[in-house]
Scaffold this motif. Structure first.
Motif, PDB file in Angstrom:
ATOM      1  N   ASN A 114       0.836  -1.193   0.000  1.00  0.00           N
ATOM      2  CA  ASN A 114       0.000   0.000   0.000  1.00  0.00           C
ATOM      3  C   ASN A 114       0.873   1.245   0.000  1.00  0.00           C
ATOM      4  OD1 ASN A 114       0.769   0.683   2.752  1.00  0.00           O
ATOM      5  ND2 ASN A 114      -0.637  -0.898   3.451  1.00  0.00           N
ATOM      6  N   TYR A 115       0.228   2.393  -0.122  1.00  0.00           N
ATOM      7  CA  TYR A 115       0.922   3.662   0.082  1.00  0.00           C
ATOM      8  C   TYR A 115      -0.076   4.645   0.698  1.00  0.00           C
ATOM      9  CZ  TYR A 115      -1.114   4.749  -4.573  1.00  0.00           C
ATOM     10  OH  TYR A 115      -1.953   4.919  -5.648  1.00  0.00           O
ATOM     11  N   GLU A 116       0.471   5.723   1.248  1.00  0.00           N
ATOM     12  CA  GLU A 116      -0.363   6.680   1.967  1.00  0.00           C
ATOM     13  C   GLU A 116      -0.243   8.063   1.345  1.00  0.00           C
ATOM     14  OE1 GLU A 116      -0.242   8.559   6.397  1.00  0.00           O
ATOM     15  OE2 GLU A 116      -0.429   6.363   6.322  1.00  0.00           O
ATOM     16  N   VAL A 117      -1.369   8.735   1.190  1.00  0.00           N
ATOM     17  CA  VAL A 117      -1.404  10.107   0.686  1.00  0.00           C
ATOM     18  C   VAL A 117      -2.330  10.910   1.584  1.00  0.00           C
ATOM     19  CG1 VAL A 117      -1.893  11.618  -1.274  1.00  0.00           C
ATOM     20  CG2 VAL A 117      -1.040   9.296  -1.685  1.00  0.00           C
ATOM     21  N   TYR A 118      -1.789  11.952   2.214  1.00  0.00           N
ATOM     22  CA  TYR A 118      -2.569  12.821   3.093  1.00  0.00           C
ATOM     23  C   TYR A 118      -3.362  12.013   4.130  1.00  0.00           C
ATOM     24  CZ  TYR A 118      -1.503  16.281  -0.507  1.00  0.00           C
ATOM     25  OH  TYR A 118      -0.847  17.086  -1.401  1.00  0.00           O
ATOM     26  N   GLY A 119      -2.695  11.019   4.721  1.00  0.00           N
ATOM     27  CA  GLY A 119      -3.320  10.247   5.781  1.00  0.00           C
ATOM     28  C   GLY A 119      -4.242   9.147   5.320  1.00  0.00           C
ATOM     29  N   GLN A 120      -4.476   9.038   4.006  1.00  0.00           N
ATOM     30  CA  GLN A 120      -5.341   7.996   3.465  1.00  0.00           C
ATOM     31  C   GLN A 120      -4.473   6.884   2.894  1.00  0.00           C
ATOM     32  OE1 GLN A 120      -8.840   7.752   3.266  1.00  0.00           O
ATOM     33  NE2 GLN A 120      -8.489   5.717   2.402  1.00  0.00           N
ATOM     34  N   THR A 121      -4.774   5.635   3.285  1.00  0.00           N
ATOM     35  CA  THR A 121      -4.011   4.487   2.800  1.00  0.00           C
ATOM     36  C   THR A 121      -4.701   3.880   1.592  1.00  0.00           C
ATOM     37  OG1 THR A 121      -3.174   4.001   5.025  1.00  0.00           O
ATOM     38  CG2 THR A 121      -3.085   2.219   3.408  1.00  0.00           C
ATOM     39  N   TYR A 122      -3.897   3.600   0.566  1.00  0.00           N
ATOM     40  CA  TYR A 122      -4.405   2.998  -0.656  1.00  0.00           C
ATOM     41  C   TYR A 122      -3.785   1.606  -0.807  1.00  0.00           C
ATOM     42  CZ  TYR A 122      -6.083   7.668  -1.636  1.00  0.00           C
ATOM     43  OH  TYR A 122      -6.738   8.886  -1.551  1.00  0.00           O
ATOM     44  N   SER A 123      -4.644   0.583  -0.758  1.00  0.00           N
ATOM     45  CA  SER A 123      -4.205  -0.804  -0.785  1.00  0.00           C
ATOM     46  C   SER A 123      -4.105  -1.309  -2.220  1.00  0.00           C
ATOM     47  CB  SER A 123      -5.193  -1.670   0.002  1.00  0.00           C
ATOM     48  OG  SER A 123      -5.016  -3.041  -0.275  1.00  0.00           O
ATOM     49  N   HIS A 124      -3.326  -2.386  -2.411  1.00  0.00           N
ATOM     50  CA  HIS A 124      -3.162  -2.969  -3.742  1.00  0.00           C
ATOM     51  C   HIS A 124      -4.394  -3.742  -4.193  1.00  0.00           C
ATOM     52  CE1 HIS A 124      -2.425  -6.566  -1.365  1.00  0.00           C
ATOM     53  NE2 HIS A 124      -2.544  -7.287  -2.452  1.00  0.00           N
ATOM     54  N   THR A 125      -5.336  -4.018  -3.281  1.00  0.00           N
ATOM     55  CA  THR A 125      -6.544  -4.753  -3.660  1.00  0.00           C
ATOM     56  C   THR A 125      -7.546  -3.776  -4.275  1.00  0.00           C
ATOM     57  OG1 THR A 125      -6.210  -6.348  -1.874  1.00  0.00           O
ATOM     58  CG2 THR A 125      -8.400  -6.253  -2.868  1.00  0.00           C
ATOM     59  N   ILE A 126      -7.887  -4.005  -5.536  1.00  0.00           N
ATOM     60  CA  ILE A 126      -8.723  -3.090  -6.304  1.00  0.00           C
ATOM     61  C   ILE A 126     -10.135  -3.664  -6.441  1.00  0.00           C
ATOM     62  CG2 ILE A 126      -8.997  -1.882  -8.513  1.00  0.00           C
ATOM     63  CD1 ILE A 126      -6.514  -0.985  -7.039  1.00  0.00           C
ATOM     64  N   SER A 127     -11.124  -2.799  -6.298  1.00  0.00           N
ATOM     65  CA  SER A 127     -12.504  -3.188  -6.569  1.00  0.00           C
ATOM     66  C   SER A 127     -12.848  -2.841  -8.011  1.00  0.00           C
ATOM     67  CB  SER A 127     -13.473  -2.467  -5.625  1.00  0.00           C
ATOM     68  OG  SER A 127     -14.811  -2.642  -6.054  1.00  0.00           O
ATOM     69  N   GLY A 128     -13.250  -3.836  -8.784  1.00  0.00           N
ATOM     70  CA  GLY A 128     -13.638  -3.582 -10.166  1.00  0.00           C
ATOM     71  C   GLY A 128     -14.903  -2.746 -10.273  1.00  0.00           C
ATOM     72  N   ARG A 129     -15.709  -2.756  -9.224  1.00  0.00           N
ATOM     73  CA  ARG A 129     -16.960  -1.989  -9.244  1.00  0.00           C
ATOM     74  C   ARG A 129     -16.694  -0.487  -9.195  1.00  0.00           C
ATOM     75  NH1 ARG A 129     -18.001  -6.182  -5.394  1.00  0.00           N
ATOM     76  NH2 ARG A 129     -19.378  -7.791  -6.248  1.00  0.00           N
ATOM     77  N   THR A 130     -15.628  -0.084  -8.506  1.00  0.00           N
ATOM     78  CA  THR A 130     -15.336   1.338  -8.335  1.00  0.00           C
ATOM     79  C   THR A 130     -14.112   1.797  -9.123  1.00  0.00           C
ATOM     80  OG1 THR A 130     -13.923   0.987  -6.393  1.00  0.00           O
ATOM     81  CG2 THR A 130     -16.300   1.246  -6.012  1.00  0.00           C
ATOM     82  N   GLY A 131     -13.246   0.847  -9.491  1.00  0.00           N
ATOM     83  CA  GLY A 131     -11.995   1.216 -10.132  1.00  0.00           C
ATOM     84  C   GLY A 131     -11.007   1.831  -9.158  1.00  0.00           C
ATOM     85  N   ARG A 132     -11.192   1.562  -7.872  1.00  0.00           N
ATOM     86  CA  ARG A 132     -10.341   2.150  -6.825  1.00  0.00           C
ATOM     87  C   ARG A 132      -9.886   1.083  -5.836  1.00  0.00           C
ATOM     88  NH1 ARG A 132     -14.025   5.992  -8.228  1.00  0.00           N
ATOM     89  NH2 ARG A 132     -13.317   8.173  -8.231  1.00  0.00           N
TER      90      ARG A 132
END
Length: 349
Positions: free
Chosen positions: A260-278
C-alpha cells in the motif's frame, strides 16, 4: 505465515473437519527446499519416497515455477499473459494451460459477482501496483499523485470480466484493445497447487508447499504429526496466535497492510474493486481462508476482502467457507469468524 509451527496451549488451534485419516509416510526423512519466484520466496518440505533423488525434486519444483512465470507473469514481457496484454485488437489463440486458468478465473468472477476479476490489469497499473511501477510523487513530497477521475473512468472502460469474449472452438481470447489481464489474485495459489500436484505425482504424497504466504499441506510428517502453520495476522489484530493443521488443506490471507501507500493520511491498498476502479476502503484489514486448494483459498481471500465487512461474512456463510475477518472500526479491530472456521476451532479445542 510460518511453516511447521508447533502449537502451545495458549494457541488457538484449527483442525480440519473433512474427516479423512492420513496414511503412514513412506520414510522417516524430511527434505527441505527453498528459493525465489514470482517476486517472493517459496519453500517446500516433503517426505521422500525410497530411492528418490533429491535433485530430481529440486528440478521438478523449479520447472513448475518457471512454467507458471512463462505463462502468467504480467511482470515478464515474454510471458504469454504479457504478450496478450500488449497484443492489438483481435482474437488470439492461447495455450491450453493459459485457457484453463483463465476459465477458472472467470468462473470465480461469476461466483463472486466480480469480486475476483482477471481483467483489472489496467486499473492496477493506474494505481501504481502493476509492471509500470509506482505512481510519480506529488510536488509536495507527501506521496504519489493520485489518478484523476477521468483516468479512473478510462481504465474502467477497459475492464470487466463480462466484457471478455472467448472463442471456445478456437481456444482463443478476444483482445478488445487495451485490456490487460491480471491473474495475480490466483496465480500464487495456482502455483502452490501445481507444485503440490507435481510432488504427489513423484511419490512425495506427504508435503507442505508455500509461496509468498500461500500454503498447502498434504499428508503428515514421519512422526504422524500434521504440518502445523501459523496464520498471518493483520498488525494489531485482536485474535490470539492461531495455528492450523494443514492435513489435506490450504490457506491464504489477503491483507491491506501487505502492499500500500499513503497520501494525506489515506491508505491505498493494492486490492482493487472492479466496481469502483479504486483500491478498497471498506474497513476489512485482512481475510484468511482455509480450503481444499490454494488457488481457491487465494481467490476467496481476495473476494471476501473486496465484498466488505457485511457482504463478505454473509457470502462465506452461504458457501460454507472457513474464513476469519479482521475489521477496522471506530473502536479498534474486531474479528468475525465463519461457522466453518469455528468448527475447525472446535475440533482443535
Amino acid at each position: 505465515m510460518g511453516g511447521d509451527a508447533a502449537p502451545r496451549p495458549e494457541n488457538r488451534v484449527l483442525i480440519p473437519t473433512h474427516g479423512r485419516q492420513p496414511e503412514r509416510p513412506p520414510s522417516s526423512l524430511i527434505w527441505d527446499f527453498a528459493g525465489e519466484t514470482m517476486g517472493t520466496t517459496w519453500s517446500a518440505r516433503l517426505v521422500p519416497p525410497p530411492g528418490q533423488d533429491r535433485e530430481a525434486f529440486q528440478d521438478a519444483i523449479q520447472a513448475e515455477l518457471d512454467r507458471i512465470i512463462s505463462l502468467f507473469s504480467h511482470w515478464d514481457p515474454r510471458s504469454e499473459l504479457a504478450r496478450f496484454n500488449a497484443a492489438p485488437t483481435g482474437f488470439w489463440a492461447v495455450s491450453e494451460p493459459f485457457w484453463n486458468l483463465l476459465n477458472d478465473a472467470l468462473d470465480l468472477a461469476d461466483q463472486t459477482n466480480g469480486a475476483v476479476d482477471p481483467t483489472l490489469g489496467a486499473t492496477v497499473d493506474l494505481w501504481g501496483f502493476g509492471p509500470p511501477g509506482p505512481r510519480p510523487m506529488n510536488s509536495f513530497g507527501t506521496g504519489p499523485n493520485l489518478p484523476f477521475e477521468e483516468e479512473i473512468e478510462a481504465t474502467r472502460d477497459l475492464t470487466g470480466w463480462l466484457n471478455l469474449r472467448l472463442n471456445r472452438d478456437a481456444r482463443a481470447v478476444q483482445q478488445p484493445g487495451g485490456m490487460k489481464l491480471d491473474l495475480s489474485g490466483i496465480a500464487k495459489g495456482h502455483a502452490v497447487d501445481r507444485v503440490s500436484d507435481r510432488l504427489t505425482a513423484m511419490g512425495a504424497t506427504h508435503h507442505l508447499v508455500e509461496i509468498g504466504g500461500e500454503l498447502r499441506g498434504r499428508g503428515v510428517k514421519p512422526d504422524a504429526h500434521p504440518w502445523w502453520v501459523e496464520l498471518q495476522q493483520a498488525p494489531g489484530a485482536p485474535a490470539p496466535r492461531t495455528v492450523a493443521a494443514l492435513f489435506d488443506l490450504a490457506v491464504a490471507t489477503s491483507g491491506d497492510w501487505v502492499r500500500n501507500y499513503e497520501v494525506y493520511g489515506q491508505t491505498y491498498s493494492h486490492t482493487i474493486s472492479g466496481r469502483t476502479g479504486r483500491p478498497i476502503d471498506n474497513g476489512v484489514a485482512s481475510v484468511t481462508v482455509l480450503a481444499d486448494t490454494a488457488m481457491y483459498a487465494d481467490a476467496m481471500a481476495t473476494a471476501l476482502t473486496v465484498m466488505g465487512p457485511q457482504n463478505g461474512p454473509a457470502f462465506a456463510e452461504q458457501v460454507k467457507l472457513a474464513a476469519a475477518f479482521v475489521i477496522r472500526g471506530e473502536d479498534g479491530m474486531t474479528e468475525v469468524l465463519s461457522t466453518a472456521f469455528r468448527a475447525m476451532m472446535d475440533e482443535g479445542a
